[in-house]
Write an enzyme that holds these catalytic residues in place. Structure first.
Site, short mmCIF file in Angstrom:
data_model
loop_
_atom_site.label_atom_id
_atom_site.label_comp_id
_atom_site.label_asym_id
_atom_site.label_seq_id
_atom_site.Cartn_x
_atom_site.Cartn_y
_atom_site.Cartn_z
CB CYS A 294 -10.57 -5.31 -1.49
SG CYS A 294 -12.17 -6.08 -1.75
CG HIS B 48 -8.13 -8.43 -4.12
ND1 HIS B 48 -7.60 -8.38 -2.85
CD2 HIS B 48 -9.47 -8.53 -3.95
CE1 HIS B 48 -8.57 -8.45 -1.96
NE2 HIS B 48 -9.72 -8.54 -2.60
CD GLU C 108 -4.06 -8.38 -3.72
OE1 GLU C 108 -4.29 -7.31 -4.30
OE2 GLU C 108 -4.78 -8.83 -2.81
#
Ligand code: GLN
Length: 547
Positions: A383, A509, A511
Site C-alpha cells: 500500500c 494488503h 497480509e
C-alpha cells in the site's frame, strides 16, 4: 438445533488474551465438525477503529466487505480460517448511532430512550443477527474491555439478558483473567480473579469456565482455589500460560478438554473426532530449528508491534512453508537518516515497507526502498509501501526530484501518487477510503502471476491515494512495470521492478488474507527469493493443509 452462544468476558486487566482464547476455542469447535462464527463487541464510542491511531489499538484489520475492525478479527480469521463480515464487529458507537437514528426517524415516538432496554436491545439484536445471517451452529462473542469498565456495562447487561432469555443449554460464559506473580514470595495470586468474578456475578453472570492467564506455570492448588471461590468445577478452571507460540494455544487448550467441556455445557456432542493433524504438524514444524532469515520491517509505528500484527503473522506463515525462521528487525522509518541506511540494512535478507498514513517517516521508507533496489534485496511494498517504491524510483531513476504524493503535499507539481478521483472533495474521514475486496488482473508472465499461479485475484484494500496513471508509461520505460490492475484498468494495483530478483509493490494488503494453513503467495515469493539468493531450494515444504 438452535444457535448456541459462547460469551467471553475479561477481568483484572485488558490484553489478557481473550481474543486469542476465543479464536483458539473456535478452532477446536470447528475441528469437531461445527460451523462457527465469531463476533467482537467493542465498548468504545468510535464507530469503528478506522480513525484510531495504531498506537491506540494496534492495526486496523480490514474484512472482505471493507469493514475496518479490531485486530482480534484477524486472530479469529487466522485461527479459524474464516472470512468474516461487518456483522462480526459491533461498537458502542454503532449501537448508539443506530438507536439515535431511529429516535430521529420517530420510531420511538412518545417514548423515553434508555440504555436498558433500547441500547441493550440493539446489542442483543446484533448478536442474534450474526447467528441468523451466518447460519453457524455456534457463535462465539468476545466482549472487549474489562469487567467494571463503565462503557462495558450495557454489553454485560445485554449478554446477561440473553442468558436468561435463551434456553439454559444455549449459552455458555467464559471469563478470562490474569494471575499476578509476587516475586518476593514466589507465588501467583488469585484475589483479583476472585474479585472480577464477584463483579461479574453481581451483574448476574455466572461464568461456566475461567481461563486465568499467567506468565508462570499454574499448579492445581491455584485452580482448586479459583474453583472454590468462584463457584466453578475445578476442571473448568483452565490456566492459559503465556506461550512462546500463539498458534500453540489451541493445542494447549485441547489438552485441558476445553472444547468438550463447553460442548457438554451446551448439550452438544462432537460430530467427529477432533481433526487437528494439520495444526499439530504446523506446531511441530514451528518448533524445529530452521535457518534464520532477517526481514527488516521499515515502518512508522514499530514501537508497537501490534500495529503490524497481520504482516508479522503473514511472515510467520510463509516462513513455515519456505523453511525459514523469520526474525523481524523493526526499524523506525522516522529514525533512519540517509547516512545510516547502509549500515542499518546491511544484514537484512529482505525488506518490507508496510502500509501507513501521513508524512512522518516517509524519507526513511524511501531510503529503504532505494537500498533494496540498488542492492538487489528482496522487497515487498504494501500500500503506502508500494507508493513509496514508485516515488523512490521516480526520484532516483527517472530524475523527477520533486516526485511526491498528494498525501504529503496537496499542491504537488509532480503528484506521482494522487487522490483517487472518487476521494477528491471527500471531507469525512471515517470509512471513506477504497476499502475491502476488489478484483485485480495480473499481467501475463509477471512475477506476481508466478507467485499466485493465476492471473485473477481478489485482495483487501484500504487506501485513499493511488499511483497517477499519467506517469505509468514513463515508469514502465524505465523498468518499473505495472503488473496488476483493476479489471477496468482504472487503478494500478501491482508494480514490479524489471531485472531485480524480487521487488514488488501492491496497492492492496496481502497480509489480511494470509492464513497459517494457507500462506500468502506474495509473502511466500518474498521468502523464496531469500532462499534463492542463498542458493537453497525454493521448493515449499508443503503447500497448505486442511483441517
Ligand atoms: N496513505 C496511503 C493511502 O491512503 C496508503 C494507505 C495504506 O498504506 N493503507 O493511499
Amino acid at each position: 438445533m438452535g444457535t448456541k452462544f459462547i460469551f467471553f468476558t475479561g477481568g483484572v486487566l485488558s490484553s489478557v488474551g481473550k481474543g486469542v482464547a476465543a479464536a483458539s476455542i473456535g478452532r477446536l469447535l470447528k475441528a469437531r465438525g461445527f460451523d462457527i462464527t465469531i463476533q467482537k463487541l467493542d465498548p468504545y464510542l468510535n464507530i469503528d477503529p478506522g480513525t484510531l491511531s495504531p498506537y491506540q489499538h494496534g492495526e486496523v484489520y480490514v474484512l472482505d466487505d471493507g469493514s475496518e475492525t479490531d485486530l482480534d478479527l484477524g486472530h479469529y480469521e487466522r485461527f479459524c480460517d474464516l472470512r468474516l463480515k461487518k456483522t462480526s464487529t459491533v461498537s458502542s458507537g454503532q449501537v448508539y448511532g443506530e438507536v439515535l437514528n431511529r429516535e430521529r426517524r420517530g420510531d420511538y415516538l412518545g417514548g423515553t430512550i434508555q440504555v436498558i432496554p433500547h441500547i441493550t436491545g440493539e446489542i442483543k439484536r446484533r448478536v442474534h443477527l450474526l447467528g441468523e445471517s451466518s447460519g453457524a451452529d455456534i457463535v462465539l462473542i468476545e466482549v472487549g474491555g474489562t469487567v467494571g469498565d463503565i462503557e462495558g456495562q450495557p454489553f454485560l447487561e445485554a449478554i446477561r439478558e440473553m442468558r436468561n432469555e435463551l434456553p439454559r443449554e444455549d449459552s455458555a460464559f467464559v471469563h478470562c483473567t490474569w494471575l499476578p506473580y509476587l516475586r518476593a514470595t514466589a507465588e501467583l495470586k488469585t484475589k483479583p480473579t476472585q474479585h472480577s468474578v464477584r463483579e461479574l456475578r453481581s451483574i448476574g453472570i455466572l461464568p461456566d469456565m475461567i481461563l486465568p492467564r499467567s506468565d508462570y506455570p499454574v499448579d492445581q492448588d491455584i485452580c482448586r482455589k479459583i474453583a472454590q471461590f468462584c463457584d466453578v468445577p475445578v476442571e473448568a478452571v483452565v490456566p492459559m500460560v503465556t506461550a512462546d507460540m500463539l498458534y500453540a494455544i489451541p493445542l494447549e487448550l485441547e489438552e485441558s478438554h476445553v472444547a468438550d467441556l463447553l460442548l457438554a455445557r451446551l448439550g452438544l456432542k462432537a460430530r467427529h473426532e477432533p481433526k487437528l493433524d494439520g495444526w499439530r504438524w504446523m506446531i511441530e514444524e514451528l518448533k524445529k530449528d530452521r535457518p534464520v532469515a532477517k526481514v527488516a520491517l521499515v515502518g512508522k509505528y514499530v514501537e508497537l508491534q501490534d500495529a503490524y500484527l497481520s504482516v508479522r503473522e503473514a511472515l510467520k506463515h510463509a516462513g513455515l512453508f519456505c523453511d525459514l525462521d523469520i526474525e523481524i528487525d523493526w526499524i523506525s522509518s522516522a529514525d533512519l537518516p540517509e547516512e545510516t541506511v547502509d549500515e542499518r540494512l546491511a544484514d537484512a535478507d529482505a525488506i518490507i515497507v508496510p502500509g501507513g498514513f501521513g508524512t512522518r517517516g516517509i524519507d526513511g521508507k524511501i531510503f529503504a526502498a532505494r537500498y533494496a533496489r540498488e542492492h538487489q534485496i528482496p522487497f515487498l511494498g504494501i500500500c503506502l509501501g508500494m507508493q513509496v517504491m514508485v516515488l523512490e524510483f521516480a526520484r532516483n531513476v527517472m530524475g523527477i526530484k520533486e516526485a511526491t504524493s498528494a498525501e504529503f503535499d496537496s499542491k504537488a507539481v509532480n503528484p506521482l501518487v494522487d487522490y483517487m478521483p472518487e476521494m477528491k472533495g471527500q471531507e469525512r474521514m471515517g470509512g471513506t477510503m477504497r476499502l475491502g475486496l476488489y478484483d485485480v488482473e495480473l499481467a501475463e508472465g509477471s512475477l506476481a502471476e508466478k507467485c499466485y499461479r493465476t492471473r485473477h485475484i481478489s485482495e483487501r484494500h484500504r487506501h485513499r491515494f493511488e499511483v497517477n496513471s499519467a506517469y505509468c508509461e514513463q515508469l514502465e520505460e524505465h523498468g518499473l512495470k505495472v503488473t496488476g490492475q483493476s479489471p477496468d484498468g482504472d487503478v494500478i494495483e501491482v508494480f514490479e521492478l524489471e531485472g531485480h530478483p524480487f521487488m514488488i509493490g501492491s496497492q492492496f494488503h496481502p497480509e489480511f488474507l494470509s492464513r497459517p494453513n494457507r500462506p500468502h503467495p506474495l509473502f511466500v515469493g518474498l521468502l523464496q527469493a531469500i532462499n534463492k539468493r542463498r542458493g537453497l531450494s525454493t521448493e515449499k515444504l508443503k503447500f497448505g493443509f486442511e483441517d
